[in-house]
Design an enzyme around this catalytic site. Structure first.
Site, short mmCIF file in Angstrom:
data_model
loop_
_atom_site.label_atom_id
_atom_site.label_comp_id
_atom_site.label_asym_id
_atom_site.label_seq_id
_atom_site.Cartn_x
_atom_site.Cartn_y
_atom_site.Cartn_z
N ASP A 36 0.86 -1.19 0.00
CA ASP A 36 0.00 0.00 0.00
C ASP A 36 0.89 1.24 0.00
O ASP A 36 2.05 1.19 0.41
CB ASP A 36 -0.94 0.03 1.21
CG ASP A 36 -2.23 0.81 0.92
OD1 ASP A 36 -3.29 0.17 0.75
OD2 ASP A 36 -2.18 2.06 0.85
N VAL A 63 1.75 2.09 -6.66
CA VAL A 63 1.61 1.21 -7.83
C VAL A 63 1.76 1.96 -9.15
O VAL A 63 1.93 1.32 -10.20
CB VAL A 63 0.27 0.44 -7.82
CG1 VAL A 63 0.17 -0.49 -6.62
CG2 VAL A 63 -0.93 1.38 -7.91
N ASN A 89 -5.22 -4.56 -6.94
CA ASN A 89 -6.46 -4.13 -6.30
C ASN A 89 -6.49 -2.64 -5.94
O ASN A 89 -7.56 -2.07 -5.81
CB ASN A 89 -6.67 -5.00 -5.05
CG ASN A 89 -7.79 -4.50 -4.19
OD1 ASN A 89 -8.97 -4.70 -4.51
ND2 ASN A 89 -7.45 -3.83 -3.09
N TYR A 155 -12.60 7.32 -14.12
CA TYR A 155 -12.72 6.03 -13.42
C TYR A 155 -13.30 4.97 -14.38
O TYR A 155 -12.80 3.85 -14.45
CB TYR A 155 -13.61 6.19 -12.19
CG TYR A 155 -13.67 4.98 -11.28
CD1 TYR A 155 -12.67 4.73 -10.34
CD2 TYR A 155 -14.73 4.08 -11.36
CE1 TYR A 155 -12.73 3.63 -9.51
CE2 TYR A 155 -14.79 2.98 -10.53
CZ TYR A 155 -13.79 2.75 -9.60
OH TYR A 155 -13.85 1.65 -8.76
N LYS A 159 -11.32 1.56 -15.56
CA LYS A 159 -11.79 0.21 -15.25
C LYS A 159 -12.13 -0.59 -16.52
O LYS A 159 -11.95 -1.80 -16.55
CB LYS A 159 -12.98 0.27 -14.28
CG LYS A 159 -12.60 0.81 -12.90
CD LYS A 159 -11.51 -0.03 -12.21
CE LYS A 159 -11.25 0.43 -10.78
NZ LYS A 159 -10.25 -0.41 -10.09
N1 LIG Z 1 -15.73 0.21 -2.80
C1 LIG Z 1 -16.42 0.05 -3.90
O1 LIG Z 1 -17.65 0.28 -3.94
C2 LIG Z 1 -15.73 -0.47 -5.15
C3 LIG Z 1 -16.55 -0.82 -6.24
C4 LIG Z 1 -15.95 -1.29 -7.39
C5 LIG Z 1 -14.57 -1.41 -7.47
N2 LIG Z 1 -13.81 -1.05 -6.41
C6 LIG Z 1 -12.35 -1.18 -6.55
O2 LIG Z 1 -11.85 -1.95 -5.48
C7 LIG Z 1 -10.48 -1.65 -5.29
C8 LIG Z 1 -10.21 -1.48 -3.79
O3 LIG Z 1 -10.91 -0.35 -3.35
P1 LIG Z 1 -11.62 -0.24 -1.91
O4 LIG Z 1 -13.06 -0.01 -2.17
O5 LIG Z 1 -11.20 -1.36 -1.05
O6 LIG Z 1 -11.03 1.17 -1.46
P2 LIG Z 1 -10.13 1.61 -0.21
O7 LIG Z 1 -9.93 3.07 -0.39
O8 LIG Z 1 -10.74 1.12 1.05
O9 LIG Z 1 -8.75 0.84 -0.45
C9 LIG Z 1 -7.90 1.18 -1.51
C10 LIG Z 1 -6.46 1.09 -1.02
O10 LIG Z 1 -5.61 1.38 -2.14
C11 LIG Z 1 -4.53 2.17 -1.63
N3 LIG Z 1 -3.93 2.95 -2.71
C12 LIG Z 1 -4.44 4.05 -3.32
N4 LIG Z 1 -3.57 4.53 -4.22
C13 LIG Z 1 -2.48 3.72 -4.17
C14 LIG Z 1 -1.24 3.70 -4.86
N5 LIG Z 1 -0.94 4.64 -5.77
N6 LIG Z 1 -0.35 2.72 -4.58
C15 LIG Z 1 -0.64 1.77 -3.66
N7 LIG Z 1 -1.79 1.74 -2.96
C16 LIG Z 1 -2.70 2.71 -3.21
C17 LIG Z 1 -5.17 3.07 -0.58
O11 LIG Z 1 -4.20 3.61 0.30
C18 LIG Z 1 -6.14 2.10 0.09
O12 LIG Z 1 -5.53 1.45 1.19
C19 LIG Z 1 -10.20 -0.41 -6.13
O13 LIG Z 1 -9.53 -0.78 -7.31
C20 LIG Z 1 -11.58 0.12 -6.46
O14 LIG Z 1 -11.61 0.84 -7.66
C21 LIG Z 1 -14.35 -0.59 -5.24
#
Ligand SMILES: NC(=O)c1ccc[n+]([C@@H]2O[C@H](COP(=O)([O-])OP(=O)(O)OC[C@H]3O[C@@H](n4cnc5c(N)ncnc54)[C@H](O)[C@@H]3O)[C@@H](O)[C@H]2O)c1
Length: 254
Positions: A36, A63, A89, A155, A159
């Site tokens: 992270d 990342v 992720n 976004y 995706k």
């Molecule tokens: N929460 C939703 O409703 C949802 C829906 C569809 C897709 N997603 C996808 O799920 C994935 C996880 O998201 P989440 O909902 O758990 O969000 P979250 O914000 O809880 O977790 C995301 C994590 O990614 C880390 N992060 C952000 N930028 C980064 C970088 N440049 N390098 C390394 N780490 C980084 C953040 O610090 C955080 O810990 C994402 O790809 C998001 O697009 C989430």
């Protein structure tokens, strides 16, 4: 245990879906490199899991940086000697901004993290997997990778790109032992929207009725998405390659 003797790398591991995924892999016997960009919650998670006897290593990395991506993969191979599973992720939201209003810096940031990030990691993991003769990649895409009306333009494009990356890798490397699949979560109870800024007013008011009109009433727990990712990563999904799996309570079916 499904992942005994296996090494998994999870990005975005400090929060939400990634955090639940690290816990899931560890419970099922994997050694995990938890990546992270945010250090404190990542280290706290790793310390908590180590106290339970898990094999887990924290790696602070962005990342979107190729140097950091190289370092995170080296962490896996130098600590555990191999890598079996890559879960791209980490991701950020985009304030629901429609194309004409997207500031260039927002576009570049969202694409850099959400799309370049998975590409950079795949580009460096695939040679390792080819050398080993096997490897499993699971990308976290989104409902926004399947339709145009559930987020802003940056976004949505990022995706859709992740979906294309997944299929392209499955096509080019499937016959050489690499599987690459993606999940498309619907709404998940995580911190993803928190603190990212004020949503674009017109974009939000256009998207919300579509979301509210078609999405299931229940929001997923991060563990429900982690379970689907773990399935795709596992040998249980040995004949799945290039699959784009909605994990959305039926949203995409509507
Ligand atoms: N929460 C939703 O409703 C949802 C829906 C569809 C897709 N997603 C996808 O799920 C994935 C996880 O998201 P989440 O909902 O758990 O969000 P979250 O914000 O809880 O977790 C995301 C994590 O990614 C880390 N992060 C952000 N930028 C980064 C970088 N440049 N390098 C390394 N780490 C980084 C953040 O610090 C955080 O810990 C994402 O790809 C998001 O697009 C989430």
């Amino acid at each position: 245990m499904r992942f005994e003797q296996q090494v998994a790398l999870v990005t975005g591991a400090a929060s939400g879906i990634g955090r639940a995924l690290v816990q899931r892999f560890v419970t099922e016997g994997a050694a995990v490199v938890a990546v992270d960009i945010v250090e404190a919650p990542l280290k706290a998670l790793v310390t908590e899991l180590e106290l339970q006897g898990a094999k887990v290593t924290a790696c602070v990395a962005n990342v979107a940086s190729d140097n950091d991506v190289e370092a995170m993969l080296t962490t896996a191979t130098s600590t555990y000697g191999r890598l079996d599973i890559l879960c791209n992720n980490a991701g950020i939201m985009d304030l629901m901004t429609p194309a004409a209003d997207v500031p260039l810096d927002l576009w570049e940031r969202v694409l850099a993290i959400n799309l370049n990030g998975p590409f950079l990691a795949c580009r460096r993991a695939i040679p390792l997997f080819l050398e080993q003769g096997s490897g499993s990649i699971v990308n976290t895409a989104s409902e926004a990778g399947l339709r145009g009306g559930s987020a802003g333009t940056a976004y949505t494009v990022s995706k859709h790109g992740v979906v294309g990356l997944t299929k392209s890798i499955a096509f080019h490397y499937g016959e050489r032992g690499i599987r690459c699949n993606a999940v498309c979560p619907g709404s998940v109870a995580t911190a993803i929207g928190a603190g990212s800024g004020t949503p674009h007013e017109a974009g939000l008011s256009r998207v919300m009725p579509f979301i509210q009109g078609s999405a299931p009433s229940r929001i997923a727990a991060p563990e429900e998405i982690a379970a689907a990712i773990a399935f795709l990563a596992s040998k249980d999904a040995g004949y799945l390659n290039g699959a784009i799996l909605p994990v959305d309570g039926g949203w995409f079916a509507a």
